[in-house]
Design a protein around this motif. Structure first.
Motif, PDB file in Angstrom:
ATOM      1  N   VAL A 168       0.857  -1.182   0.000  1.00  0.00           N
ATOM      2  CA  VAL A 168       0.000   0.000   0.000  1.00  0.00           C
ATOM      3  C   VAL A 168       0.897   1.236   0.000  1.00  0.00           C
ATOM      4  O   VAL A 168       1.886   1.290   0.734  1.00  0.00           O
ATOM      5  CB  VAL A 168      -0.922   0.034   1.235  1.00  0.00           C
ATOM      6  CG1 VAL A 168      -1.701   1.351   1.307  1.00  0.00           C
ATOM      7  CG2 VAL A 168      -1.891  -1.138   1.211  1.00  0.00           C
ATOM      8  N   VAL A 169       0.572   2.213  -0.850  1.00  0.00           N
ATOM      9  CA  VAL A 169       1.281   3.491  -0.879  1.00  0.00           C
ATOM     10  C   VAL A 169       0.238   4.604  -0.853  1.00  0.00           C
ATOM     11  O   VAL A 169      -0.952   4.373  -1.067  1.00  0.00           O
ATOM     12  CB  VAL A 169       2.174   3.635  -2.132  1.00  0.00           C
ATOM     13  CG1 VAL A 169       3.327   2.650  -2.097  1.00  0.00           C
ATOM     14  CG2 VAL A 169       1.352   3.448  -3.404  1.00  0.00           C
ATOM     15  N   HIS A 170       0.697   5.848  -0.590  1.00  0.00           N
ATOM     16  CA  HIS A 170      -0.231   6.970  -0.478  1.00  0.00           C
ATOM     17  C   HIS A 170      -0.416   7.750  -1.772  1.00  0.00           C
ATOM     18  O   HIS A 170      -1.303   8.608  -1.848  1.00  0.00           O
ATOM     19  CB  HIS A 170       0.245   7.936   0.614  1.00  0.00           C
ATOM     20  CG  HIS A 170       0.123   7.383   1.998  1.00  0.00           C
ATOM     21  ND1 HIS A 170      -1.045   6.823   2.465  1.00  0.00           N
ATOM     22  CD2 HIS A 170       1.011   7.303   3.018  1.00  0.00           C
ATOM     23  CE1 HIS A 170      -0.863   6.416   3.712  1.00  0.00           C
ATOM     24  NE2 HIS A 170       0.376   6.693   4.063  1.00  0.00           N
ATOM     25  N   SER A 171       0.414   7.507  -2.775  1.00  0.00           N
ATOM     26  CA  SER A 171       0.334   8.307  -3.992  1.00  0.00           C
ATOM     27  C   SER A 171       1.050   7.589  -5.125  1.00  0.00           C
ATOM     28  O   SER A 171       1.851   6.670  -4.905  1.00  0.00           O
ATOM     29  CB  SER A 171       0.982   9.684  -3.770  1.00  0.00           C
ATOM     30  OG  SER A 171       2.382   9.547  -3.536  1.00  0.00           O
ATOM     31  N   ALA A 172       0.781   8.059  -6.347  1.00  0.00           N
ATOM     32  CA  ALA A 172       1.510   7.541  -7.495  1.00  0.00           C
ATOM     33  C   ALA A 172       2.988   7.896  -7.403  1.00  0.00           C
ATOM     34  O   ALA A 172       3.851   7.140  -7.861  1.00  0.00           O
ATOM     35  CB  ALA A 172       0.908   8.096  -8.788  1.00  0.00           C
ATOM     36  N   TYR A 173       3.282   9.040  -6.791  1.00  0.00           N
ATOM     37  CA  TYR A 173       4.678   9.431  -6.577  1.00  0.00           C
ATOM     38  C   TYR A 173       5.393   8.379  -5.723  1.00  0.00           C
ATOM     39  O   TYR A 173       6.500   7.948  -6.050  1.00  0.00           O
ATOM     40  CB  TYR A 173       4.729  10.787  -5.890  1.00  0.00           C
ATOM     41  CG  TYR A 173       6.099  11.173  -5.385  1.00  0.00           C
ATOM     42  CD1 TYR A 173       7.029  11.768  -6.234  1.00  0.00           C
ATOM     43  CD2 TYR A 173       6.479  10.935  -4.061  1.00  0.00           C
ATOM     44  CE1 TYR A 173       8.295  12.112  -5.771  1.00  0.00           C
ATOM     45  CE2 TYR A 173       7.738  11.266  -3.604  1.00  0.00           C
ATOM     46  CZ  TYR A 173       8.637  11.866  -4.456  1.00  0.00           C
ATOM     47  OH  TYR A 173       9.891  12.193  -4.001  1.00  0.00           O
ATOM     48  N   ASP A 174       4.752   7.948  -4.634  1.00  0.00           N
ATOM     49  CA  ASP A 174       5.358   6.925  -3.777  1.00  0.00           C
ATOM     50  C   ASP A 174       5.487   5.598  -4.515  1.00  0.00           C
ATOM     51  O   ASP A 174       6.470   4.869  -4.342  1.00  0.00           O
ATOM     52  CB  ASP A 174       4.511   6.728  -2.521  1.00  0.00           C
ATOM     53  CG  ASP A 174       4.602   7.904  -1.570  1.00  0.00           C
ATOM     54  OD1 ASP A 174       5.621   8.617  -1.593  1.00  0.00           O
ATOM     55  OD2 ASP A 174       3.644   8.121  -0.804  1.00  0.00           O
ATOM     56  N   ARG A 175       4.490   5.285  -5.345  1.00  0.00           N
ATOM     57  CA  ARG A 175       4.549   4.050  -6.122  1.00  0.00           C
ATOM     58  C   ARG A 175       5.787   4.034  -7.015  1.00  0.00           C
ATOM     59  O   ARG A 175       6.520   3.051  -7.070  1.00  0.00           O
ATOM     60  CB  ARG A 175       3.292   3.926  -6.979  1.00  0.00           C
ATOM     61  CG  ARG A 175       3.310   2.765  -7.974  1.00  0.00           C
ATOM     62  CD  ARG A 175       2.312   3.014  -9.090  1.00  0.00           C
ATOM     63  NE  ARG A 175       2.628   4.234  -9.841  1.00  0.00           N
ATOM     64  CZ  ARG A 175       1.784   4.818 -10.676  1.00  0.00           C
ATOM     65  NH1 ARG A 175       0.573   4.336 -10.850  1.00  0.00           N
ATOM     66  NH2 ARG A 175       2.158   5.904 -11.328  1.00  0.00           N
ATOM     67  N   ASP A 176       6.017   5.154  -7.687  1.00  0.00           N
ATOM     68  CA  ASP A 176       7.152   5.218  -8.608  1.00  0.00           C
ATOM     69  C   ASP A 176       8.484   5.188  -7.853  1.00  0.00           C
ATOM     70  O   ASP A 176       9.445   4.552  -8.293  1.00  0.00           O
ATOM     71  CB  ASP A 176       7.056   6.477  -9.458  1.00  0.00           C
ATOM     72  CG  ASP A 176       5.843   6.457 -10.381  1.00  0.00           C
ATOM     73  OD1 ASP A 176       5.305   5.354 -10.621  1.00  0.00           O
ATOM     74  OD2 ASP A 176       5.422   7.543 -10.846  1.00  0.00           O
ATOM     75  N   ALA A 177       8.537   5.892  -6.709  1.00  0.00           N
ATOM     76  CA  ALA A 177       9.768   5.889  -5.915  1.00  0.00           C
ATOM     77  C   ALA A 177      10.072   4.498  -5.385  1.00  0.00           C
ATOM     78  O   ALA A 177      11.235   4.066  -5.366  1.00  0.00           O
ATOM     79  CB  ALA A 177       9.637   6.879  -4.755  1.00  0.00           C
TER      80      ALA A 177
END
Length: 401
Positions: A168-177
């Motif tokens: 689980v991530v909070h944003s697409a930014y976190d997903r990519d990182a």
């Protein structure tokens, strides 16, 4: 109360920061556990002592009762695991056996918990429990500054991720990182936007300020990436119709903002509260503010942002990381580029035009629950129909790419 082994509901155990080393993750762990209880049988394991207190930035307040937030009566809490592990990890494993959860949800924010999380994940897999990791950031910024800590986390987290069934991530930014940092090909993932931090909001009237004065608030820990020095520089260019209150505890020895406050030409219009304030004071500071300024130079998520939105206040926030997705739908948001004091000052002037009315907070714990339910269905532990309107279209591909 313990979850019934004969309950028809999916059983979940959440692991995250406890109250002893209080931080934003402590609040998030509690709010998430209480929200999950609406759909699942929930238990919680708290990380009680994260590391030797002398190494913690907020060492002077460790163990102080600063939070008024409480776990719901139906959430059984084990408090907790200590950094030296024995015997607390063994007791936590016994708690897992008693709870008989279908899934173990690990809150990830610091490498200090990694050895304990790995022990819990190993125990969970032996017990047939699926493991989900919720990433608040890939790695703490202070730890990244220490090469040995960064190397330890990058190496030791891999055995944990190999035992992870979902992310689980909070944003697409976190997903990519996260995808850039680790190979999670084939691991199901969902974006669960941060739920509201409305536990500080009470039914009390706003505190009126002087006529013609816009009261600005910076709230949160003072760290190198928070950009408070940019705000102090920007504020020095604003006229007497602005007042600034800075409320935050200094971490990582980052005293530059305090030095700039002391030497600012607008020092007589700045109130500096250099400590971690208890919940009893949080609402007072937000009730006495007309706008909140968060000049971060990087960020995955922000508790102060969600407190501000729960209060309906205008927010001046830098367009970095996950903040764009978190604050974008909020009608009181003014975005500015990071590390640009001139642009920040202009954004503050724009936000002044949004004061005097309450803006609607778009965040929702129901949305968070929908994301978790989608993930649980995808990893085969919750076959009930997903209530979200977009249940047939997962937000992320299984390989996080």
């Amino acid at each position: 109360m313990p979850a019934s082994p004969h309950s028809s509901r999916t059983r979940v155990v959440v692991v995250g920061s406890g109250w002893h080393f209080l931080s934003g993750i402590s609040y998030y762990t509690c709010r998430l556990s209480n929200a999950l209880q609406e759909r699942y049988d929930v238990g919680t394991i708290l990380m009680r002592r994260l590391l030797p207190a002398r190494l913690y930035p907020g060492r002077d307040r460790v163990g102080q009762p600063l939070s008024d937030l409480r776990y719901a009566d139906d959430v059984r809490v084990f408090d907790g695991i200590d950094w030296w592990a024995v015997p607390s990890v063994r007791r936590a494993t016994r708690f897992l056996r008693e709870q008989q959860p279908d899934v173990l949800v690990l809150q990830w924010w610091t490498g200090a918990v990694l050895h304990s999380y790995l022990a819990l994940a190993l125990a969970a897999r032996r017990l047939g429990i699926r493991v989900v990791v919720e990433f608040h950031e890939v790695q703490d910024t202070a730890e990244l500054r220490h090469r040995w800590a960064a190397r330890y986390v990058r190496a030791a987290i891999r055995p944990l991720l190999r035992r992870t069934s979902g992310v689980v991530v909070h944003s697409a930014y976190d997903r990519d990182a996260l995808a850039c940092a680790y190979d999670l090909a084939g691991v199901p993932a969902e974006i669960a936007l941060h739920g509201p931090f409305d536990h500080h909001v009470v039914d009390t009237p706003r505190t009126p300020g002087p006529d013609g004065v816009c009261r600005l608030l910076y709230f949160g820990t003072i760290r190198p990436y928070k950009g408070l020095e940019d705000l102090i520089e920007a504020f020095g260019t604003l006229g007497p119709e602005y007042h600034l209150t800075v409320v935050g505890e200094t971490w990582e020895g980052w005293t530059r903002p305090a030095e700039l406050i002391a030497s600012s030409p607008a020092r007589d219009r700045i109130t500096f509260v250099n400590r971690y304030v208890p919940d009893t004071e949080v609402n007072e500071y937000f009730a006495a503010a007309d706008a909140v300024v968060l000049p971060y130079r990087r960020s995955s998520a922000s508790g102060p942002l969600h407190i501000a939105m729960s209060h309906g206040l205008p927010v001046v926030v830098t367009s970095v990381g996950g903040l764009v997705e978190a604050a974008g739908p909020y009608p009181g948001t003014v975005f500015v580029p990071p590390a640009e004091p001139g642009e920040l000052a202009a954004g503050i002037k724009s936000a002044a035009g949004l004061t005097g009315r309450r803006h609607a907070d778009p965040s929702s714990w129901e949305r968070t629950l929908d994301a978790y339910q989608r993930l649980f269905t995808r990893i085969g532990i919750d076959q009930e129909s997903v209530t979200s309107s977009n249940q047939t279209a997962p937000l992320l591909s299984p390989d996080l790419r």
